[in-house]
Design a protein around this motif. Structure first.
Motif, PDB file in Angstrom:
ATOM      1  N   TYR A   1       0.837  -1.202   0.000  1.00 26.93           N
ATOM      2  CA  TYR A   1       0.000   0.000   0.000  1.00 26.93           C
ATOM      3  C   TYR A   1       0.870   1.249   0.000  1.00 26.93           C
ATOM      4  O   TYR A   1       0.609   2.210  -0.727  1.00 26.93           O
ATOM      5  N   GLU A   2       1.926   1.223   0.809  1.00 29.80           N
ATOM      6  CA  GLU A   2       2.791   2.406   0.919  1.00 29.80           C
ATOM      7  C   GLU A   2       3.667   2.613  -0.311  1.00 29.80           C
ATOM      8  O   GLU A   2       4.165   3.707  -0.538  1.00 29.80           O
ATOM      9  N   VAL A   3       3.829   1.550  -1.082  1.00 30.62           N
ATOM     10  CA  VAL A   3       4.555   1.695  -2.351  1.00 30.62           C
ATOM     11  C   VAL A   3       3.645   2.278  -3.436  1.00 30.62           C
ATOM     12  O   VAL A   3       4.007   3.201  -4.161  1.00 30.62           O
ATOM     13  N   LEU A   4       2.407   1.731  -3.524  1.00 33.21           N
ATOM     14  CA  LEU A   4       1.542   2.094  -4.656  1.00 33.21           C
ATOM     15  C   LEU A   4       0.783   3.405  -4.446  1.00 33.21           C
ATOM     16  O   LEU A   4       0.528   4.144  -5.410  1.00 33.21           O
ATOM     17  N   SER A   5       0.410   3.694  -3.200  1.00 28.84           N
ATOM     18  CA  SER A   5      -0.447   4.860  -2.985  1.00 28.84           C
ATOM     19  C   SER A   5       0.187   6.201  -3.337  1.00 28.84           C
ATOM     20  O   SER A   5      -0.455   7.015  -4.004  1.00 28.84           O
ATOM     21  N   PRO A   6       1.428   6.473  -2.903  1.00 27.07           N
ATOM     22  CA  PRO A   6       1.962   7.822  -3.170  1.00 27.07           C
ATOM     23  C   PRO A   6       2.009   8.145  -4.657  1.00 27.07           C
ATOM     24  O   PRO A   6       1.924   9.306  -5.036  1.00 27.07           O
ATOM     25  N   VAL A   7       2.157   7.125  -5.512  1.00 29.92           N
ATOM     26  CA  VAL A   7       2.257   7.404  -6.953  1.00 29.92           C
ATOM     27  C   VAL A   7       0.939   7.141  -7.682  1.00 29.92           C
ATOM     28  O   VAL A   7       0.889   7.161  -8.912  1.00 29.92           O
ATOM     29  N   GLY A   8      -0.127   6.887  -6.901  1.00 28.46           N
ATOM     30  CA  GLY A   8      -1.460   6.797  -7.517  1.00 28.46           C
ATOM     31  C   GLY A   8      -1.731   5.503  -8.255  1.00 28.46           C
ATOM     32  O   GLY A   8      -2.597   5.448  -9.122  1.00 28.46           O
ATOM     33  N   TYR A   9      -0.988   4.430  -7.930  1.00 21.27           N
ATOM     34  CA  TYR A   9      -1.173   3.194  -8.701  1.00 21.27           C
ATOM     35  C   TYR A   9      -1.900   2.097  -7.933  1.00 21.27           C
ATOM     36  O   TYR A   9      -1.933   0.952  -8.376  1.00 21.27           O
ATOM     37  N   ASN A  10      -2.495   2.424  -6.768  1.00 25.42           N
ATOM     38  CA  ASN A  10      -3.313   1.389  -6.124  1.00 25.42           C
ATOM     39  C   ASN A  10      -4.693   1.353  -6.776  1.00 25.42           C
ATOM     40  O   ASN A  10      -5.732   1.603  -6.164  1.00 25.42           O
ATOM     41  N   LEU A  11      -4.684   1.057  -8.064  1.00 22.18           N
ATOM     42  CA  LEU A  11      -5.902   1.024  -8.865  1.00 22.18           C
ATOM     43  C   LEU A  11      -6.915   0.032  -8.304  1.00 22.18           C
ATOM     44  O   LEU A  11      -6.553  -1.037  -7.826  1.00 22.18           O
TER      45      LEU A  11
END
Lengths: 344, 344, 344, 344
Positions: free
Chosen positions: D301-311
């Motif tokens: 979650y902490e990897v994907l969220s900041p760059v908007g990719y937790n689609l």
């Protein structure tokens, strides 16, 4: 031809302008016309006296008439005129720029000629949830919108659904949009009516429901409608009238040498003021020519109904026209409701 | 009323059965009727002599007539009868169970009354690609299907698209499905016509295109059509005919004491064989009562056309009806084409 | 982990820009970047030498990248940039302003993530029929358009349908629009690619069909595509890369007192140039950290495929995004093709 | 890796069965499984003690699991099992055959992955209006149905709309249908959950709204849901688990001579009971291999969220699957609610 039971063939119209024409009523009616950008605006106030005569409630009725919304230029003009008139109506009703609005799109999304209301809801800018969250910028008003469906889809009286929602949402005023029945082939898809008298869902097509109105809800209710369907009785009785008008026109003009060069297939004879005499009518159309408008409608109704042919019909281009009309109405309302929306 | 230019108001029909009725032609026509499961079947062979008279090509025309496809039981019956008749037509044309088929759904998917063809394509079982891959089980035939759209969407003559595809796909026979125009309000959405004479895309609504036929493609072309639209001229002229029939019926029956208890609003007077006399017609309808059917149509056409009111219309329930009709036609064809499809 | 069979897990991408990144190829590639109105444009020419390396045909590939087409302002900017770049490509290919165009919208209208092509066709201004009738005004070009459907709907190889139509319509050039598969989660719905190398219908999702290209049709074929779907293998392998990048970024920055005030949940670490060392990777991710990109993809493919979980997915907002993207592409093409269309 | 803030990456699931699996909770849970017609049924009662642990309300949760609703046979089986289980739940809740029902279809009709609820409403047999008119035959129950839309369309909290309607319609019980988020890629479009604990509109996708439940409405509320979307975090963490399971399976089986002939690409390793040792995990996946499930999810979650990719994504066949699922649920409910409806 037996005794006339008027209820059977009541004119199916929600347009005050049509009811006035047909009834030829004059007392208790204040009326003015204007032309803007090629669009004809008629503003009518029905005062108390006029009510019974027309089977219409007292109040303000604004009608805008146009030719063809599939023409891009005309469509933009209609949208602008509609928005202007709608704004004036808001102001006439004392609605302020911060008053909250609930828009209701009546009709059945799955039935194209009845889908105008839901299509307008789809294009309305809603903001109530943003106001609730406190995240809305200046120049917007709190607007909510709903398509409650029709009784055949929900099993519920549409007015019940609306009353239930209004009680929770507590808007300052209501806009109701619906497809109507027309009593003239000349107005289908060519007229928008606004009124402050509310609406009877389904009234135009003969299945009266409980009304949505200021009397019942204690807040202003603006009804916006477009006639999208017409019954066969109307098509036939209109044609009989047109036939008589054309004959009257021809009598006046055809032997006039000045008109020799005019192509008869292009003449708009409907403006003809003179009428045929009783004898001419009788000669042309026999007994039928001697009947009043109501009697003709009754007769046709009694011919078509027993065999199931009093069809309610819509022009075959209905899909494209509903799309354009919903864009006009939603776009016009968006601009009128929100100061910050300008791209009409 | 001036000289009659017949071309202006040609009856807009693709139904041979209507053309025959209107023309009252008899020579060169072989015709039989049957009733199965409450559905009326008429099989007509137009031999050479009949062609010009009816403006119809020689060939076989099978018409099935019904009342209401929104009734679940009736819909199933119509589907079964349609499928049976369609199978017989395949056999009459010498089409074998392994002959490959291309089904073409004419019309505009975005315009509900014109969307019958594309809706049938959506429900057809296609198998050609499985044959190409060798992965199809026994009891299936190679079937492909396409909705080429209409010229207003593609910019291309629809027949050009079809010829191009036929040349590549090389089917053994073609089925074309299209929505038609009707020349009678009594047949709209109540008739399916099958014929081996092919089709002129758009011919029903007056904008003739190049035809899709055996003559041009060298393979059998079966056209399946349902009248879904009708023009205002037809509604009015039908009503005038119904009025005369009702009057004739009433004259015969109303003073008969045996009929006193019948509710006149339920009487189906259309079966009435007797006609009004010339004098009675003239008395009832003046000059108009004395005109022939063609002259009445011409007159109405000349009244409605100059003012733009000869609308082409469709019943307002069109969305639901197109859904049912496409299910009937696609389901019936699926069963007729594939031995292993039985769930009609 | 056994021997690697590369064919099993080939990167599913139609984007040259992705293929170049992944392959890290440099020879035989001419490339330039530009930023206009916040939209990134990359123009790549693949010369002969680059072909095999990338599994891409030689030719010009123009990619425009953006963030969010549901933002009204950004959408307008993307449309303008797209139209400009498309015009330049027409000119680069020597296409004149009177050359006739056939636009083909690939994909399945009934499947939202695959409906981009048909949606563009719905919004294209077609004029060929008006040219055929001689009723078109100056400033327009002859344009036709068709949505041939997919093989599962028609039973026919899509290329067969197209070849058949091209042979009849004889356009001077072809535009093909299709939804693509992406090999990066960062590009889904955020990239439009144009190329003069044509298209393999269905190639992006692994079911290769015959290609539509200049080589086969002898006229220029411009392919326009947007990646709208991605497979689970890509989501996982991208995430592993992002994890390593984030760790590398944190190592550099987290102990830097200057960065203490930055909220880590807002940091865009993807621009980080430095990579983790082999040891750091191994420490963080064990054996997996030591594999190359291709090996990681292979491994994930071999985990997900046997149990059926290598889903091909699309963001849940797909309906709204396809609507915006088709408006951008159709609007941009309309302006580029017709001198007289300016309302982009 | 810093301190864990659990709220950030709470598992997005509405499925009790998933919550139980993930939490590995056992106390306060009564559970039974059955297999009927190839469909797996799990009936779970959460007693008081289990509530907090699972973030689930106490009550009954019935889950049916299947593989592929686009397979015609399997679809019919699922419909039958669903209908049977739904009837049992009605009976368990003491709902009688004359109790009146209001069905609510949550979600956005315009957004395919969220359109399950409205699609079920479209296929429900409504009868309340017929009861109100007194025209309904024996063997039917009074049923009404509504699709209230989502807040982004209406501007109104969906629960407000529902409370308003319930107050007017006064049903004896409520059925709510909604699309859910899944916390496992293995359940998307492959599970239907029924529960008597009601629903939080929008809870599955992280935007909690007021709940629709017996506690608030004083009548039974049955919630029916299908997971149709999943986020990228789940896809990645599921894959990491699958990778470990596969390795554990291979360790056990690959050197067993009996397994030499099995194609590894067909092995369902997910049933493997044995797990990798801590050391093996650490060897395979480094630090990540040593983290617990929650920690892995947090990390991703902490990897994907900041760059908007937790689609939040949905399988690309979503249109076809929603169609089949809504047919199963509406058909199953119709049969369960009305004695006289048998054609499941």
């Amino acid at each position: 031809m037996g005794q006339i039971d008027m209820s059977k063939y009541a004119i199916r119209t929600d347009l005050a302008i049509e009811a006035i024409e047909v009834s030829k009523a004059k007392d208790g009616i204040k009326s003015e016309e204007e032309n803007v950008l090629g669009v004809k605006i008629t503003r009518v106030d029905l005062l108390d006296d006029g009510i019974k005569l027309l089977n219409k409630k007292k109040g303000r009725y604004i009608t805008i008439e146009f030719e063809d919304v599939t023409d891009t230029n005309e469509k933009e003009n209609v949208k602008e005129v509609f928005s202007m008139e709608f704004k004036k109506l808001l102001s006439y009703l004392g609605i302020n720029e911060n008053d909250t609005c609930l828009l209701i799109g009546l009709g059945n999304q799955k039935s194209t000629p009845d889908a105008l209301g839901p299509a307008v809801v789809d294009n309305i800018i809603v903001t109530k949830h943003l106001f609730d969250l406190g995240t809305v910028s200046d120049g917007f008003r709190s607007v909510s919108a709903i398509s409650p469906g029709v009784m055949g889809q929900t099993g519920i009286e549409t007015s019940e659904i609306i009353f239930g929602i209004v009680k929770r949402v507590k808007p300052d005023f209501i806009i109701v949009v619906d497809a109507l029945a027309s009593s003239s082939i000349s107005r289908i898809n060519k007229t928008i009516q606004m009124t402050d008298t509310g609406i009877h869902p389904g009234s135009g097509v003969g299945n009266a429901r409980k009304e949505i109105s200021r009397e019942l809800l204690d807040i202003p209710v603006i009804a916006i409608g477009v006639p999208t369907v017409v019954d066969a009785v109307t098509i036939v009785s209109d044609t009989i009238n047109f036939l008589q008008k054309q004959m009257a026109y021809n009598k006046e003009n055809i032997n006039n040498p000045a008109n020799r060069l005019i192509d008869p297939s292009c003449v708009d004879y409907t403006k003809e003021e003179k009428d045929l005499s009783f004898e001419e009518k009788s000669n042309l159309m026999g007994i039928i020519g001697t009947l009043g408008d109501d009697e003709v409608r009754q007769l046709i109704y009694e011919v078509l109904s027993p065999v199931g042919y009093n069809l309610m019909v819509t022009p075959k281009e209905v899909d494209f026209i509903i799309e354009k009309l919903s864009d006009i109405i939603a776009g016009g309302i968006n601009v009128a409701l929100h100061k910050n929306v300008t791209d009409i």
